[in-house]
Design an enzyme around this catalytic site. Structure first.
Site, PDB file in Angstrom:
ATOM      1  N   SER A 322      -0.810   4.283  -4.010  1.00  0.00           N
ATOM      2  CA  SER A 322       0.410   4.962  -3.681  1.00  0.00           C
ATOM      3  C   SER A 322       1.503   4.038  -3.185  1.00  0.00           C
ATOM      4  CB  SER A 322       0.058   6.031  -2.646  1.00  0.00           C
ATOM      5  OG  SER A 322       1.053   6.993  -2.621  1.00  0.00           O
ATOM      6  N   ASP A 333       6.474  -6.452 -11.508  1.00  0.00           N
ATOM      7  CA  ASP A 333       7.449  -6.225 -12.584  1.00  0.00           C
ATOM      8  C   ASP A 333       8.646  -7.152 -12.487  1.00  0.00           C
ATOM      9  OD1 ASP A 333       5.782  -4.261 -13.443  1.00  0.00           O
ATOM     10  OD2 ASP A 333       7.238  -2.635 -13.341  1.00  0.00           O
ATOM     11  N   LYS A 347      -2.039   6.464  -7.841  1.00  0.00           N
ATOM     12  CA  LYS A 347      -1.379   7.677  -7.358  1.00  0.00           C
ATOM     13  C   LYS A 347       0.122   7.457  -7.383  1.00  0.00           C
ATOM     14  CE  LYS A 347      -0.317  11.041  -4.098  1.00  0.00           C
ATOM     15  NZ  LYS A 347       0.970  11.187  -3.478  1.00  0.00           N
TER      16      LYS A 347
END
Length: 379
Positions: A322, A333, A347
């Protein structure tokens, strides 16, 4: 009157103590935080409840009738507890929608709020699971200063044998931790084996209010390499703890950094964004979310003009979930960190929290979040 509270939650259901993410402001009056913050609420809801439409009214009547029949005729003693039956019905209904929508009773919601304000009721002992002879055993890793555990004399390396008379051999430290927590002022009895002489000792501690550190350990691994253990979730204190850890490591000449997110089951989304922001330059995309309604859509970008620039490695495992996945995904990224470890939990949902008039609450999934390149982490 029901108070409606909306929270953007990035939590997980990995462990009972960190199932979701929510926190209330310190004051108890009317309050409102802009959408996208961890919590927004108002107590200015209409005083008169709107009348339920026909189908809902009929459903309410059917439910009341069913509860009455269960109470009168079922053999179980729980049949006399309409609160338990109602909670079970709500939980089942929410589970049919998605894995993370959830009902909290009053005690669970109060505990949840306390955790994300950086506190809990317990002993102040940090424990760890170690496999010995094929079975999990639980050892004391550290004790918080001024805590009941320190007062009682728990030491590093002590092995916990039982809690309140129940043997804990084979249990994970998460389960043992929940056994040691409880209501403020209640007692917990622990039998342990001392690290030095292996003598068994019985101790009784009175549970108290304990500050919960989300970064329990910070130190230098090697010359120039710093280590930050961010395993305790994301509470309102996390960014302050991180800034303090970075300051101490800089004073020792840190040239590279390891950020350990293993076992981090999530927390407050704004704190996760702020942690990622410490390492990402101004304007860099950190996170986006898309919901059923356009007003749930949002993009977070770094506002940091002086980010930390040392080489960074992030450790993850299957319990990294999460909010922790937000941090790992943003750093990955944007090619800011090397991610090492196992596949994370997965999640990527946002919950709205609605606090009910009796102090219980509903967590309802409202949106999904995405990493900077558009990946949905939800499994």
């Amino acid at each position: 009157m029901r108070r409606t509270a909306t929270a953007l939650l990035i939590g997980s259901l990995l462990a009972p103590a960190a199932a979701q993410t929510i926190s209330l402001p310190k004051d108890s009056g009317d309050f409102k935080i802009d959408q996208g913050s961890s919590f927004s609420a108002t107590s200015s809801a209409p005083k008169n409840k709107p009348k339920q439409p026909g189908p809902l009214a009929a459903l309410s009547e059917d439910l009341a009738e069913a509860l009455g029949l269960i109470s009168q005729h079922h053999a179980s003693s729980n049949a006399q507890r309409p609160d338990l039956l109602t909670a079970s019905a709500l939980s089942s209904a929410l589970r049919s929608l998605d894995p993370h929508s959830k009902y909290y009773d009053r005690e669970e919601f109060a505990e949840l709020v306390g955790e994300h304000e950086g506190q809990y009721f317990g002993t102040g002992a940090t424990i760890i699971s170690v496999k010995s002879g094929g079975e999990l055993e639980t050892y004391v890793l550290s004790v918080a200063a001024g805590s009941p555990a320190e007062t009682a004399g728990l030491k590093f390396g002590d092995r916990i044998i039982s809690v309140d008379g129940k043997a804990i051999g084979g249990l994970h430290s998460y389960e043992v931790r929940e056994m040691m927590r409880g209501e403020l002022g209640t007692e917990v009895a622990i039998r342990l084996e001392r690290a030095g002489n292996r003598a068994q000792t019985d101790l009784t501690m009175t549970r108290g209010r304990v500050a919960h550190k989300t970064i329990p350990h910070t130190f230098m691994l090697d010359e120039g390499v710093g280590y930050i253990d961010l395993s305790g979730g994301f509470s309102y204190t996390t960014v302050t703890e991180l800034d303090d850890a970075l300051l101490r490591l800089r004073a020792r000449g840190v040239k590279a950094l390891v950020l350990d997110l293993r076992g981090n089951s999530g927390g407050i989304v704004d704190q996760a964004v702020a942690v990622a922001e410490r390492f990402l330059p101004f304007g860099t995309k950190i996170l986006s979310q898309q919901g059923r309604n356009p007003n749930e859509d949002r993009v977070w970008r770094s506002a940091n003009r002086l980010p930390v620039t040392v080489p960074l490695v992030v450790l993850v495992d299957g319990e990294t979930a999460s909010a922790a996945e937000i941090v790992a995904g943003a750093l990955q990224d944007n090619d800011r960190a090397l991610i090492i470890g196992e596949k994370t939990f997965g999640k990527g949902l946002v919950q709205n929290i609605i606090e009910l008039e009796d102090g219980s609450a509903l967590a309802l999934t409202a949106a999904r979040y995405y990493t900077p390149t558009g990946r949905s982490i939800q499994r």
